[in-house]
Write a protein that holds these residues in place. Structure first.
Motif, mmCIF file in Angstrom:
data_model
loop_
_atom_site.group_PDB
_atom_site.id
_atom_site.type_symbol
_atom_site.label_atom_id
_atom_site.label_comp_id
_atom_site.label_asym_id
_atom_site.label_seq_id
_atom_site.Cartn_x
_atom_site.Cartn_y
_atom_site.Cartn_z
ATOM 1 N N MET A 1 71.944 71.613 48.785
ATOM 2 C CA MET A 1 71.337 72.784 47.901
ATOM 3 C C MET A 1 71.783 72.699 46.477
ATOM 4 S SD MET A 1 70.823 75.988 50.203
ATOM 5 C CE MET A 1 72.653 76.319 50.520
ATOM 6 N N LEU B 1 72.903 63.798 37.424
ATOM 7 C CA LEU B 1 71.720 62.752 38.050
ATOM 8 C C LEU B 1 72.540 61.570 37.978
ATOM 9 C CD1 LEU B 1 68.464 63.869 36.109
ATOM 10 C CD2 LEU B 1 69.165 63.677 38.822
ATOM 11 N N TRP C 1 65.073 69.355 40.293
ATOM 12 C CA TRP C 1 63.829 70.263 40.588
ATOM 13 C C TRP C 1 63.835 71.240 39.317
ATOM 14 C CZ3 TRP C 1 64.389 75.315 41.363
ATOM 15 C CH2 TRP C 1 65.398 75.846 42.021
ATOM 16 N N ASN D 1 73.593 70.488 44.531
ATOM 17 C CA ASN D 1 73.551 69.344 43.726
ATOM 18 C C ASN D 1 72.106 68.621 43.729
ATOM 19 O OD1 ASN D 1 76.310 68.782 43.695
ATOM 20 N ND2 ASN D 1 76.361 67.832 45.485
ATOM 21 N N HIS D 2 71.249 69.097 44.408
ATOM 22 C CA HIS D 2 69.718 68.874 44.515
ATOM 23 C C HIS D 2 69.100 69.646 43.589
ATOM 24 C CE1 HIS D 2 65.558 68.910 46.066
ATOM 25 N NE2 HIS D 2 65.941 67.539 46.078
#
Lengths: 203, 203, 203, 203
Positions: free
Chosen positions: A170, A113, A177, A172-173
């Motif tokens: 995808m 992050l 979540w 890294n994201h």
DNA sequence: TATGAATGAGCCTTCATTCAT
DNA sequence: CATGAATGAAGGCTCATTCAT
């Protein structure tokens, strides 16, 4: 001035342990509150140190941030290289690489992050060269695998270039979540991503 | 105190124009240098204002940041709703939605980068409620379309939930690499993403 | 955030000494130049601190002002209570009280001038509640003594109420003109005031 | 630059009326909030002007403050002189003077509070010379009367000097507590003060 | 090693004042 | 006369960093 670790081995071990704690705590706190919005006071408080104590381990707040990024990228890059060293079927290599990558990202949530948030810093100063290089090299590894997959199967859209961007996005994201202990294991997630990319060949 | 725009129409137009300039410039500069690392001095200099002049348009530096995020999310949400209002084939709705979304993101590069970088701010304070809500509602729209696609075709992995995460990752990541005037139009990019998701049904 | 004093006794003593210096210097400088017209820079310069150093001792400039007022009122109130605790002839209690009061005011010239000047601040904010309460309670003590004097002797005009106002005016005004080392001692002044009030009975 | 009033008589009257409103409003608002803590914006808002409008009537915020003090002191001084011009019994002159003074103070509550609060300003700059002189001259008038009272009756304590200080304290303090419409008229208050001073001779 | 008081540069913001309209 | 946008200096306060203990 770069602080120098103790030379006597017994002390050195203790020093290294605490340094590690500093980095991990900082990654977590920076991720939560943001790098600039976290004062050295807050940081050291979370570590059980007085404010001055940080400077036994790091030259500056920024060098701590750099270390967080290095500790994220360097092992990932190294393991990826080892993984890809032997020849193998491209699609299997891709799957293995994404599994490694997703697992790494998930295990370094704070680091990741921070890495994303402070993009503008990373892209600019000289001190950030190593981090920039690591990222670039890792992306090249991924790009290479994707090219090989495409050459063999012609399965990817846009000869693999858009697929690279999509995959980076995808994976890294994921830190935004994914929560461990949920319905999906990191393996499931990685395989889900790879299946998306390889879907055409899957039928 | 929230500054109030002029009531006389002639002045009001001028005011609105300059306020827009302030927001757009700030989005660009914040994206480049980071929100915290950009001083109000640098900001206003880039706008051709004296440092105090910002406060004719915004209550605080943070409210300017909030406005950037609002101007990113609110129109996107509104257009998405209009798009999805009439019934239609789910996969066509998905394609239309992603096209709209990618185009919006690409046209608001600065806004989008800021939005991503300052995630930790957005997720915390009370002032950020509206931004959080807008994001959540937009994600629900996307999730809804994906569910309908899946219900009709069973084409998506993981009943659409992983697909949602993947799509969010891909599209949002677009601002990190896409440069207008390149090989791909935003339309190409959007279709590439959708094709990845719908690949199974494509065969 | 309220700064916390050191816990180690040796450091604590030093801290308390310097904090006292800060308050006294501030009282003097505020009295001379006015609270708002004294910058923190000027203030700390007069204390031999750098500008940031003030905030080791006080949360804000205003809290320093509050402390000045507390250090004026709290000891006065306490000593007045002790003085009035035992029963005694009302006129003798009045004389003792005014002597105490005048001496206190004269010894806290800066505090007192600040207290008067910043009346409008004291009367408004929530942070000022304690100061307001202290003043009110002290005035009640004085009023009580005056009532008792009047009940016994009927010597005061207007059953003591106007006398209270007059006494408050006289004593508080003392800091505006009294200079130590002059013709009158604080005792003389106090007795002069009391004699005015008790004049009728004096004959 | 000192703004110049209009020369045409019709306009001049209007100008003077509004200027008076400005001064009175400012006296009230400064008394409530303090001079420094009242912004020109707040001030002009309370007057129904836009912020720039103040400068048609006063060169600066400080000149407005000076005017408030002048409008307090100059008429008082003038009326006191007129009152004392004819010869008369000292104690009657004293009573008449205090009556005038108390009435004036009560009718100029805002002016008076401002005058007291901004003491440190008044005592310093060159622009304040006139105000300082007026006060000094008024105090001399009062001192003169008290001396004459004492010379005639030897009624005052301390040959009148402490009585002067006491009287100044009492009267000036009146604005802090007196509310019109209460139990006491300004006349009652003035007589109460004088009775205190003359108590000895009263018996 | 660790502490924490102290520094001082730099931040965001306010506000008296100006001036084109 | 009046407006109100704009200025820019100055303010209070924060905080990374240093250093005597």
């Amino acid at each position: 001035m770069q602080p120098s670790p103790p030379t006597r081995p017994a002390l050195r071990a203790r020093y290294d342990r605490r340094r590690e704690l500093v980095v991990d705590t900082a990654a977590r706190v920076f991720a939560e509150r943001g790098y600039d919005q976290t004062s050295v006071q807050e940081l050291t408080e979370a570590m059980g140190l007085a404010s001055g104590g940080l400077y036994h381990y790091f030259e500056s707040k920024q060098h701590l941030l750099i270390e967080i990024c290095d500790q994220l990228m360097d092992p990932l890059l190294e393991q990826a290289r080892e993984l890809l060293a032997p020849d193998g079927a491209p699609d299997e290599q891709l799957r293995a690489l994404v599994r490694l990558w997703v697992a790494h990202v998930v295990e370094h949530r704070g680091h990741m992050l921070v890495f994303q948030q402070e993009r503008h810093l990373i892209e600019r100063g000289d001190e950030w060269r190593n981090v920039r290089d690591s990222r670039k090299q890792f992306e090249r590894l991924v790009a290479g695998v994707l090219e090989r997959v495409h050459r063999e199967d012609a399965v990817l859209p846009d000869d693999g270039r858009l697929a690279l961007a999509a995959l980076l996005g995808m994976v890294n994201h994921t830190v935004q979540w994914y929560r461990p202990g949920g319905r999906l294991t990191p393996l499931d997630v990685a395989d889900g991503y790879v299946d998306l990319l390889l879907a055409r060949s899957a039928r």
